[in-house]
Design a protein around this motif. Structure first.
Motif, PDB file in Angstrom:
ATOM      1  N   ASP A  33     -38.909  59.521   7.358  1.00 51.65           N
ATOM      2  CA  ASP A  33     -40.164  60.236   7.714  1.00 51.65           C
ATOM      3  C   ASP A  33     -41.455  59.720   8.152  1.00 51.65           C
ATOM      4  O   ASP A  33     -42.624  60.395   8.013  1.00 51.65           O
ATOM      5  N   LEU A  34     -41.337  58.702   8.466  1.00 53.37           N
ATOM      6  CA  LEU A  34     -42.509  57.673   8.613  1.00 53.37           C
ATOM      7  C   LEU A  34     -43.133  58.099   9.844  1.00 53.37           C
ATOM      8  O   LEU A  34     -42.700  58.134  11.002  1.00 53.37           O
ATOM      9  N   CYS A  35     -44.557  58.206   9.867  1.00 60.61           N
ATOM     10  CA  CYS A  35     -45.412  58.394  10.745  1.00 60.61           C
ATOM     11  C   CYS A  35     -46.757  57.366  10.882  1.00 60.61           C
ATOM     12  O   CYS A  35     -47.223  57.008   9.839  1.00 60.61           O
ATOM     13  N   LYS A  36     -47.060  57.219  12.020  1.00 59.03           N
ATOM     14  CA  LYS A  36     -48.445  56.216  12.133  1.00 59.03           C
ATOM     15  C   LYS A  36     -49.587  56.900  13.227  1.00 59.03           C
ATOM     16  O   LYS A  36     -48.794  56.998  14.301  1.00 59.03           O
ATOM     17  N   VAL A  37     -50.374  57.252  12.914  1.00 57.90           N
ATOM     18  CA  VAL A  37     -51.475  57.788  13.643  1.00 57.90           C
ATOM     19  C   VAL A  37     -52.839  57.283  13.588  1.00 57.90           C
ATOM     20  O   VAL A  37     -53.327  56.870  12.651  1.00 57.90           O
ATOM     21  N   TYR A  38     -53.286  56.765  14.928  1.00 56.87           N
ATOM     22  CA  TYR A  38     -54.566  56.092  15.009  1.00 56.87           C
ATOM     23  C   TYR A  38     -55.616  56.992  15.302  1.00 56.87           C
ATOM     24  O   TYR A  38     -55.445  57.879  16.254  1.00 56.87           O
ATOM     25  N   ARG A  39     -56.777  57.093  14.646  1.00 60.19           N
ATOM     26  CA  ARG A  39     -57.935  58.013  14.934  1.00 60.19           C
ATOM     27  C   ARG A  39     -59.183  57.384  15.286  1.00 60.19           C
ATOM     28  O   ARG A  39     -59.443  56.325  14.677  1.00 60.19           O
ATOM     29  N   SER A  40     -59.734  57.722  16.404  1.00 63.82           N
ATOM     30  CA  SER A  40     -60.961  57.103  16.633  1.00 63.82           C
ATOM     31  C   SER A  40     -62.027  58.188  17.382  1.00 63.82           C
ATOM     32  O   SER A  40     -61.363  58.757  18.403  1.00 63.82           O
ATOM     33  N   ASP A  41     -63.022  58.497  16.673  1.00 65.17           N
ATOM     34  CA  ASP A  41     -63.985  59.616  17.060  1.00 65.17           C
ATOM     35  C   ASP A  41     -63.180  60.809  17.082  1.00 65.17           C
ATOM     36  O   ASP A  41     -62.498  61.192  16.139  1.00 65.17           O
ATOM     37  N   ASN A  42     -62.949  61.202  18.362  1.00 60.57           N
ATOM     38  CA  ASN A  42     -62.234  62.629  18.478  1.00 60.57           C
ATOM     39  C   ASN A  42     -60.913  62.422  19.201  1.00 60.57           C
ATOM     40  O   ASN A  42     -60.013  63.411  19.324  1.00 60.57           O
ATOM     41  N   THR A  46     -50.704  59.261  18.329  1.00 63.31           N
ATOM     42  CA  THR A  46     -49.485  59.092  17.404  1.00 63.31           C
ATOM     43  C   THR A  46     -48.714  57.967  17.918  1.00 63.31           C
ATOM     44  O   THR A  46     -48.112  58.250  19.052  1.00 63.31           O
ATOM     45  N   ALA A  47     -48.572  56.996  17.257  1.00 61.15           N
ATOM     46  CA  ALA A  47     -48.035  55.792  17.595  1.00 61.15           C
ATOM     47  C   ALA A  47     -46.289  55.818  17.188  1.00 61.15           C
ATOM     48  O   ALA A  47     -45.608  55.398  17.913  1.00 61.15           O
ATOM     49  N   VAL A  63     -34.813  46.383  18.646  1.00 57.44           N
ATOM     50  CA  VAL A  63     -35.352  47.515  18.641  1.00 57.44           C
ATOM     51  C   VAL A  63     -35.882  47.399  20.054  1.00 57.44           C
ATOM     52  O   VAL A  63     -36.760  46.243  20.443  1.00 57.44           O
ATOM     53  N   MET A  64     -35.626  48.274  20.927  1.00 61.22           N
ATOM     54  CA  MET A  64     -36.145  48.229  22.506  1.00 61.22           C
ATOM     55  C   MET A  64     -36.876  49.442  23.032  1.00 61.22           C
ATOM     56  O   MET A  64     -36.788  50.490  22.022  1.00 61.22           O
ATOM     57  N   GLY A  65     -37.357  49.381  23.982  1.00 61.23           N
ATOM     58  CA  GLY A  65     -38.295  50.585  24.541  1.00 61.23           C
ATOM     59  C   GLY A  65     -39.143  50.161  25.410  1.00 61.23           C
ATOM     60  O   GLY A  65     -39.793  49.040  25.439  1.00 61.23           O
ATOM     61  N   PRO A  66     -39.880  50.915  26.180  1.00 62.88           N
ATOM     62  CA  PRO A  66     -40.791  50.577  27.061  1.00 62.88           C
ATOM     63  C   PRO A  66     -42.332  50.146  26.571  1.00 62.88           C
ATOM     64  O   PRO A  66     -42.387  50.445  25.206  1.00 62.88           O
ATOM     65  N   SER A  67     -42.995  49.528  27.258  1.00 66.58           N
ATOM     66  CA  SER A  67     -44.342  49.301  26.724  1.00 66.58           C
ATOM     67  C   SER A  67     -45.056  50.375  25.997  1.00 66.58           C
ATOM     68  O   SER A  67     -45.185  51.391  26.902  1.00 66.58           O
ATOM     69  N   GLY A  68     -45.742  50.241  24.923  1.00 65.71           N
ATOM     70  CA  GLY A  68     -46.537  51.458  24.412  1.00 65.71           C
ATOM     71  C   GLY A  68     -45.638  52.556  23.588  1.00 65.71           C
ATOM     72  O   GLY A  68     -46.083  53.362  23.180  1.00 65.71           O
ATOM     73  N   CYS A  69     -44.261  52.063  23.266  1.00 69.31           N
ATOM     74  CA  CYS A  69     -43.499  53.276  22.704  1.00 69.31           C
ATOM     75  C   CYS A  69     -43.611  53.055  21.139  1.00 69.31           C
ATOM     76  O   CYS A  69     -43.050  54.163  20.518  1.00 69.31           O
ATOM     77  N   GLY A  70     -44.244  52.108  20.516  1.00 65.33           N
ATOM     78  CA  GLY A  70     -44.341  52.103  19.163  1.00 65.33           C
ATOM     79  C   GLY A  70     -43.530  50.942  18.644  1.00 65.33           C
ATOM     80  O   GLY A  70     -43.789  50.602  17.221  1.00 65.33           O
ATOM     81  N   LYS A  71     -43.193  49.790  19.379  1.00 60.63           N
ATOM     82  CA  LYS A  71     -42.245  48.724  18.694  1.00 60.63           C
ATOM     83  C   LYS A  71     -43.215  47.944  17.898  1.00 60.63           C
ATOM     84  O   LYS A  71     -42.760  47.471  16.831  1.00 60.63           O
ATOM     85  N   SER A  72     -44.188  47.336  18.326  1.00 59.86           N
ATOM     86  CA  SER A  72     -45.389  46.482  17.689  1.00 59.86           C
ATOM     87  C   SER A  72     -45.874  47.084  16.379  1.00 59.86           C
ATOM     88  O   SER A  72     -45.631  46.579  15.268  1.00 59.86           O
ATOM     89  N   THR A  73     -46.063  48.299  16.428  1.00 60.36           N
ATOM     90  CA  THR A  73     -46.516  49.184  15.459  1.00 60.36           C
ATOM     91  C   THR A  73     -45.539  49.363  14.249  1.00 60.36           C
ATOM     92  O   THR A  73     -45.563  49.029  13.151  1.00 60.36           O
ATOM     93  N   LEU A  74     -44.320  49.586  14.713  1.00 56.94           N
ATOM     94  CA  LEU A  74     -43.077  49.504  13.700  1.00 56.94           C
ATOM     95  C   LEU A  74     -42.893  48.160  13.199  1.00 56.94           C
ATOM     96  O   LEU A  74     -42.783  48.165  11.822  1.00 56.94           O
ATOM     97  N   LEU A  75     -42.917  47.190  13.886  1.00 54.54           N
ATOM     98  CA  LEU A  75     -42.596  45.830  13.104  1.00 54.54           C
ATOM     99  C   LEU A  75     -43.923  45.525  12.382  1.00 54.54           C
ATOM    100  O   LEU A  75     -43.583  44.959  11.316  1.00 54.54           O
ATOM    101  N   MET A  80     -45.502  44.810   6.855  1.00 54.14           N
ATOM    102  CA  MET A  80     -46.440  44.967   5.610  1.00 54.14           C
ATOM    103  C   MET A  80     -47.805  44.484   5.912  1.00 54.14           C
ATOM    104  O   MET A  80     -48.627  44.247   5.352  1.00 54.14           O
ATOM    105  N   LEU A  81     -47.858  44.455   7.506  1.00 53.21           N
ATOM    106  CA  LEU A  81     -49.290  44.114   7.897  1.00 53.21           C
ATOM    107  C   LEU A  81     -50.190  45.498   8.339  1.00 53.21           C
ATOM    108  O   LEU A  81     -51.198  45.186   8.544  1.00 53.21           O
ATOM    109  N   ASP A  82     -49.536  46.594   8.315  1.00 54.81           N
ATOM    110  CA  ASP A  82     -50.030  47.724   8.601  1.00 54.81           C
ATOM    111  C   ASP A  82     -49.590  48.701   7.729  1.00 54.81           C
ATOM    112  O   ASP A  82     -48.617  48.487   7.014  1.00 54.81           O
ATOM    113  N   ARG A  83     -50.118  50.041   7.570  1.00 57.20           N
ATOM    114  CA  ARG A  83     -49.616  50.993   6.745  1.00 57.20           C
ATOM    115  C   ARG A  83     -49.294  52.206   7.475  1.00 57.20           C
ATOM    116  O   ARG A  83     -49.992  52.753   8.510  1.00 57.20           O
ATOM    117  N   PRO A  84     -48.328  52.986   7.075  1.00 55.16           N
ATOM    118  CA  PRO A  84     -47.874  54.285   7.599  1.00 55.16           C
ATOM    119  C   PRO A  84     -49.157  55.227   7.575  1.00 55.16           C
ATOM    120  O   PRO A  84     -49.616  55.287   6.074  1.00 55.16           O
TER     121      PRO A  84
END
Length: 253
Positions: A33-42, A46-47, A63-75, A80-84
Motif C-alpha cells: 500500500d505504498l504511496c509517494k506524494v510530492y507537495r509544492s505550494d498548492n 502523486t508519483a 520495471v518498465m513504463g513510460p517516462s514519468g510513470c514513477g520508475k525512478s521514484t520507486l527505485l 532507501m534514498l527517498d521515503r514513502p
C-alpha cells in the motif's frame, strides 16, 4: 487512455497484482500500500499510488513504463534514498519505512549496490580507486580493499585498465567499472537504473549478460529499463503507469 484500457491491452497471461498482505518467508523486500506524494505550494503530485509487490531472494525483476510513470521514484525508495509518504516497505523481514537516516544508511551500505545510467564514476580517481570507494565505509582493511578490487576487475575483465581514469575508457568499460563497484561489497540486492541507456547495442548486451550471470550466482536484481529487449533478460516484468502497478509477466525459462 485510462488505466483500465492500458491493462486490457497488455500481453496475454499478465495479471493485476493483488493488494493482499505479503508472506515474508522467502521475500527480500516488499512494498505494501505504498504511496509517494510530492507537495509544492498548492501543487500535489502523486508519483506512486498504492504499490503492492514483492521481490523474492534471487529474482531478476525488470520495471518498465513510460517516462514519468514513477520508475525512478520507486527505485529511490527501494534503495532507501527517498521515503514513502505512506504504506510499508519491508526489507529482509523488517518494516523500514519509518527508520531514521542513519539506520537506513547502515542497511543500504550492507545490502544494496547501485548501477546508474550515467555511470557516476569519479573523474579524478583511477578505475581501481573508483571500485574501492564502495568499501570505504565498511570495516575492510586497505589490503583487503585492494584484493577485492582486483578480483572485481578480473571478474569484469577490466584489470588491464586498473590505472586508467574514466575519461580514458569507452562507455562499455565505464559501465563495467560501475558494475564492479556495485558488486564489490557483495550486496544482497543490485538496483540498476537504465544500466544500458548510454550504451550502444553491443555494449548494452554485454552489460545485460553480466547482470544475468550475477543473478545466476544468487544476487537479486531490480532493474528499471525502457528497453523491451533488455527486459527479456529478467525473469519477471512489472509495468507501471501513472504511478500504479498495472501488470506483471512471469516468464518461463
Amino acid at each position: 487512455m485510462n488505466t483500465q484500457q492500458i491493462a486490457s491491452n497488455v500481453v496475454q497471461g499478465a495479471d493485476i497484482f493483488p493488494a493482499s498482505k505479503i508472506d515474508q518467508s522467502e521475500t527480500l523486500f516488499s512494498l505494501e500500500d505504498l504511496c509517494k506524494v510530492y507537495r509544492s505550494d498548492n501543487i500535489e503530485t502523486t508519483a506512486l499510488n498504492n504499490i503492492n509487490f514483492e521481490v523474492k531472494r534471487g529474482e531478476f525483476v525488470a520495471v518498465m513504463g513510460p517516462s514519468g510513470c514513477g520508475k525512478s521514484t520507486l527505485l529511490n525508495i527501494v534503495g532507501m534514498l527517498d521515503r514513502p509518504s505512506s504504506g510499508s516497505y519491508w526489507f529482509d523481514g523488517e518494516d523500514i519505512a519509518n527508520h531514521g537516516e542513519s539506520s537506513l544508511s547502515a542497511i543500504r551500505k550492507r545490502n544494496i549496490g547501485f548501477i546508474f545510467q550515467s555511470f557516476n564514476l569519479i573523474d579524478e580517481l583511477s578505475v581501481r580507486e573508483n571500485i574501492e570507494v564502495a568499501l570505504l565505509y565498511h570495516d575492510v582493511s586497505k589490503a583487503e580493499r585492494r584484493e577485492r578490487a582486483e578480483q572485481a576487475m578480473e571478474r569484469m575483465e577490466i584489470a588491464h585498465r586498473a590505472n586508467h581514469e574514466p575519461s580514458q575508457l569507452s562507455g562499455g568499460q565505464q559501465q563495467r567499472v560501475a558494475v564492479a563497484r556495485a558488486v564489490i561489497a557483495e550486496p544482497n540486492l543490485i538496483l540498476a537504473d537504465e544500466p544500458t541507456g548510454n550504451l550502444d547495442s553491443h555494449n548494452g548486451q554485454e552489460v545485460m549478460e553480466i547482470l544475468t550471470e550475477l543473478n545466476q550466482q544468487g544476487t537479486t536484481i531490480l532493474m528499471v529499463t525502457h528497453s523491451p529487449a533488455h527486459a527479456e533478460y529478467a525473469r519477471r516484468d512489472i509495468s507501471l503507469f501513472d504511478g500504479e502497478v498495472i501488470t506483471e509477466n512471469l516468464k518461463k525459462f
